[in-house]
Design a protein around this motif. Structure first.
Motif, mmCIF file in Angstrom:
data_model
loop_
_atom_site.group_PDB
_atom_site.id
_atom_site.type_symbol
_atom_site.label_atom_id
_atom_site.label_comp_id
_atom_site.label_asym_id
_atom_site.label_seq_id
_atom_site.Cartn_x
_atom_site.Cartn_y
_atom_site.Cartn_z
ATOM 1 N N GLU A 66 49.504 40.240 52.551
ATOM 2 C CA GLU A 66 48.878 40.611 51.861
ATOM 3 C C GLU A 66 49.305 39.753 50.288
ATOM 4 N N VAL A 67 50.020 39.842 50.265
ATOM 5 C CA VAL A 67 50.644 38.917 48.764
ATOM 6 C C VAL A 67 50.185 37.278 49.441
ATOM 7 N N MET A 68 50.308 36.552 50.404
ATOM 8 C CA MET A 68 49.194 35.820 50.362
ATOM 9 C C MET A 68 47.597 35.316 50.182
ATOM 10 N N ARG A 69 47.185 36.592 50.576
ATOM 11 C CA ARG A 69 45.873 36.584 50.732
ATOM 12 C C ARG A 69 45.040 36.832 49.181
ATOM 13 N N ARG A 70 46.386 37.563 48.568
ATOM 14 C CA ARG A 70 46.462 38.222 47.287
ATOM 15 C C ARG A 70 46.490 37.104 46.050
ATOM 16 N N ALA A 71 47.513 36.068 46.302
ATOM 17 C CA ALA A 71 47.406 34.484 46.209
ATOM 18 C C ALA A 71 46.283 33.976 45.261
ATOM 19 N N ALA A 72 46.059 33.833 46.696
ATOM 20 C CA ALA A 72 44.597 32.837 46.786
ATOM 21 C C ALA A 72 42.836 33.709 46.351
ATOM 22 N N ALA A 73 43.384 34.979 46.444
ATOM 23 C CA ALA A 73 42.183 35.808 45.753
ATOM 24 C C ALA A 73 42.013 35.714 44.067
ATOM 25 N N LEU A 74 43.571 35.554 44.124
ATOM 26 C CA LEU A 74 43.746 35.873 41.937
ATOM 27 C C LEU A 74 43.289 34.565 41.802
ATOM 28 N N GLN A 110 41.473 46.761 34.645
ATOM 29 C CA GLN A 110 39.882 46.157 35.002
ATOM 30 C C GLN A 110 40.190 44.988 36.464
ATOM 31 N N ILE A 111 40.891 44.525 36.641
ATOM 32 C CA ILE A 111 41.141 43.899 37.848
ATOM 33 C C ILE A 111 41.302 45.497 38.997
ATOM 34 N N ALA A 112 41.993 45.919 38.689
ATOM 35 C CA ALA A 112 42.699 46.693 40.118
ATOM 36 C C ALA A 112 41.557 47.894 39.747
ATOM 37 N N ASP A 113 40.395 48.303 38.964
ATOM 38 C CA ASP A 113 38.943 48.734 38.724
ATOM 39 C C ASP A 113 38.488 48.473 39.869
#
Length: 750
Positions: free
Chosen positions: A463-471, A487-490
């Motif tokens: 999940e960390v690796m996925r989020r890094a790419a998504a962010l 704002q992003i979390a919502d």
């Protein structure tokens, strides 16, 4: 005199600072040295002011080299031009704040105003409820008050207070004095009789007027009369009104008491300083003042004495101050110097204080604002930040570790945007109330539960690796700092909401023979990279050692909370290296008595002693039920909370070994994107998502994955695998991978 012995050829008549005289008693010649002159000789002088005689006596000129045996003058003769500014700057560092500290914090100011309001509301309510009692007392005392009023009026009107003086004149047979006193008494009586008659007539007129008024007015007048007579009839030893708040009997803290408490600690530096200079050995840098429910004293300890020396003997200080141990909280202020002691003496024992959590009545909570965790000894609310943090909690068994975890879990559960993963690896069900709110949940100590927790860490790593790419793919206007925000979390569709993963009794996971090593690597990876991506780990352990808590984890967590531990090793494993040496010692807490009290680091600017809010099982259940209803209404329930089958982790793999498998020894340097494509062919189920990324995201994915192993990327010359023009692109060196694998395997073996 030492200089004289070292230089036997020295001529006395050339040195104006010395005069020779024979010592007749010893039969030897000796120098008689004036101390002030000798001290002045050690002080450097302005070259312009030196006399020729000094220059002749000096073995070297002012600009020349200093010869052996020369007098080197090191002390300044007086203040220089810059000394006044230096002194002013030193004072400026200790300026007292214009705005009181409790007004600087909005939450603390609100708490203070709230406390004052509740205090006087209690006082008012207490007294209002006792109005009938006070009315009865006044009515019962009114007859006595009437008699006192009549007696006092008669005594004043007829000047009866002067009667003993007149009788004394009669007994002395002094007719002249008696006649003077009698005439004075007659004048007083005539005047006072007129005043009394006027007052009596006025009262009669008022009584007649009141008799003609409505009944309500008559009752009011009667009440006024009863109150007046009741007050006049009050016994001296029985107050009319009861105290709503019993005043504290705690002795006021004074400088003498503080000095007394420090002198009995048996610290050699303090005792020696006081013996030499009793008045100035211990210096108070500010007046002793009230600070919350206690007294605060700011003290400069004698030279060479540190705050840690005093904290070691906190129990002796409590005995000297005649206060419970839970009232004595010395702490240091290293921003000034290591000898600045801030002694706070509370009115109430902290160990007997029950902290109520504001989460008990909260309908929801925002984890981006932190979680209300407890209070410090001064009663100030402590909020633990959660976003961009990882938390480590440690203690001996039974000291309140799981209760601390409950507070954090309850705060996260009340935020519907936060995804909650709970792993209670003790098997007692302490966190069962929040099972209904969790995406992943397990409670147990058996191998299946441990394996489930290990799977969670592996999934979190993915999940960390996925989020890094998504962010990274988010536009700069939405995510300028490349961090998860409210704002992003919502925006739930982005999948970048806060994810709070709790591992209670994590030593059972990290010390497991089968799952421990891999779980430790995954947790270290998540801790290092997951903070900015909204992934938060909360780890709690009762066995903080290198086998149960890998050093890579304990060294990288940002917030630490340590309740009572047995010794220095456990203390530093939780609070960080040298914490014990610096006086941050969770060993000072008493077993059971100080349960729920510990040292908190990283959540506040300075380390603080904090007592956590207490949430028992029924209170936690009420919070969890409220959180479940909130999550259900917003559609935030997922995974385990909806009864879904737990997500299975992909087969375990070793990234470094896989890279070596797809990069042969003949290739010294390879592009990242080429390695990702080869990895996807090797393990499509694991690396397929990486290969589907486009452009720089594919390269960044491998860079991020290799970062925890200390492998750095660089510009590498190469050509596309299908052929084409050569170019410089981001890549790695195969030797770096080999070195990392060797060091890792050597570390595991040791």
């Amino acid at each position: 005199m030492t200089h004289q012995q070292d230089n036997p050829n020295h001529e006395d008549d050339k040195d104006p600072d010395r005069s020779a005289a024979p010592n007749q008693e010893n039969g030897k010649d000796a120098d008689i040295v004036h101390l002030d002159v000798a001290r002045a000789g050690r002080q450097p002088q302005n070259p312009a002011d030196r006399s020729e005689q000094d220059n002749e006596d000096s073995p070297a000129s002012a600009d020349g080299p200093v010869l052996e045996g020369a007098v080197v003058r090191v002390d300044q003769p007086g203040p220089t031009a810059a000394d006044w500014r230096t002194a002013l700057e030193a004072k400026a560092r200790s300026r007292q704040p214009i705005v009181p500290l409790w007004l600087r914090s909005r939450s603390e100011a609100v708490e203070t105003v709230k406390w004052v309001g509740l205090h006087y509301l209690h006082v008012a309510g207490y007294q209002v409820c006792r109005v009938p009692l006070y009315g009865g007392r006044l009515t019962a005392r009114a007859p006595r008050g009437l008699l006192r009023l009549i007696g006092g009026s008669l005594k004043w009107t007829f000047d009866l207070e002067g009667e003993p003086v007149r009788l004394a004149a009669v007994q002395k047979a002094d007719p002249e004095a008696y006649l003077k006193l009698s005439r004075q008494r007659d004048r007083r009586v005539r005047l006072r009789a007129l005043v009394s008659a006027a007052a009596l007539v006025t009262l009669l007129i008022v009584a007649i007027m009141v008799a003609k008024q409505p009944t309500a007015m008559q009752w009011m007048a009667l009440a006024v009369a009863i109150v007046t007579l009741g007050i006049l009839g009050k016994p001296a030893d029985r107050p009319l009104i009861n105290r709503a708040v019993v005043p504290s009997t705690v002795e006021k803290l004074t400088s003498d008491i503080v000095v007394r408490s420090l002198t009995v600690l048996g610290i050699a530096g303090i005792n020696q300083a006081i013996a030499k200079n009793p008045k100035d050995a211990i210096r108070f840098v500010a007046p002793i003042t009230r600070d919350g429910p206690g007294w605060r004293a700011d003290i400069d300890l004698p030279y060479g004495v540190t705050v840690a020396d005093v904290m070691d003997k906190r129990d002796r200080m409590a005995s000297a101050l005649r206060r419970p141990l839970g009232c004595i909280w010395p702490e240091g202020d290293s921003t000034i110097h290591e000898g600045r002691l801030i002694l706070w003496v509370g009115d109430k024992d902290l160990s007997k204080t029950v902290i109520k959590s504001p989460l008990l009545k909260a309908s929801s909570h925002d984890v981006f604002k932190g979680i209300p965790f407890g209070c410090d000894p001064r009663g100030r609310a402590i909020v633990v930040p959660l976003i961009e943090q990882n938390i480590l909690i440690g203690s001996q068994p039974g000291q309140g570790k799981t209760a601390s975890v409950r507070v954090l879990a309850s705060g996260a559960a009340l935020d519907p945007s936060a995804e909650l993963w709970i792993h209670e690896l003790k098997g007692t069900g302490d966190l069962d109330p929040h099972e209904q709110n969790c995406h992943r949940y397990v409670s147990g100590i058996e191998d299946e539960a441990i394996g489930y927790a290990a799977d969670s860490l592996a999934l979190l790593r993915k999940e960390v690796m996925r989020r890094a790419a998504a962010l990274k793919a988010l536009p700069p206007d939405l995510c300028p700092d490349k961090k998860v925000t409210r704002q992003i979390a919502d925006k739930r569709s982005l999948g970048l909401h806060p994810l709070v993963a709790i591992f209670d009794e994590c030593q059972n996971l990290f010390a497991h023979a089968e799952y421990g090593d891999k779980a430790g690597d995954d947790a270290e990876f998540i801790i290092k990279l997951g903070r900015a991506l909204g992934v938060i780990l909360v780890l709690a352990t009762q066995r903080p050692d290198k086998d149960s808590l890998p050093t890579g984890i304990s060294a990288n967590v940002t917030i630490r909370f340590c309740l009572r531990v047995a010794g220095q090793l456990e203390n530093d494993m939780i609070l960080g290296t040298s914490a014990y040496k610096n006086g941050i010692r969770a060993t000072v807490f008493q077993p059971k008595m100080d349960a729920g009290t510990g040292y908190l680091l990283g959540a506040t600017p300075m380390p603080k002693v904090v007592r956590t809010a207490y949430l028992d099982t029924p209170a936690t259940q009420r919070i969890a039920d409220r959180a479940h209803a909130l999550r259900a209404s917003t559609g935030a329930l997922s995974g385990h909370a909806l009864g879904e089958t737990p997500e299975q982790n992909a087969p375990t793999f070793d990234l470094l070994a896989d890279v070596l498998a797809v990069v042969p020894p003949s290739e010294a340097k390879v592009w990242n994107e080429a390695i990702v494509d080869r990895l996807a062919e090797l393990r499509p189920d694991v690396y397929g998502a990486w290969a589907r990324l486009e452009g720089g995201a594919k390269t960044a994915q491998l860079t991020t994955a290799l970062k925890p192993y200390g492998i750095k990327t660089m510009q590498v010359w190469g050509t596309p695998e299908g052929g084409g023009k050569g170019a410089n692109r981001i890549g790695i060196t195969r030797d770096d991978i080999v070195t990392a694998v060797t060091q890792r395997d050597r570390g595991r073996a040791s």
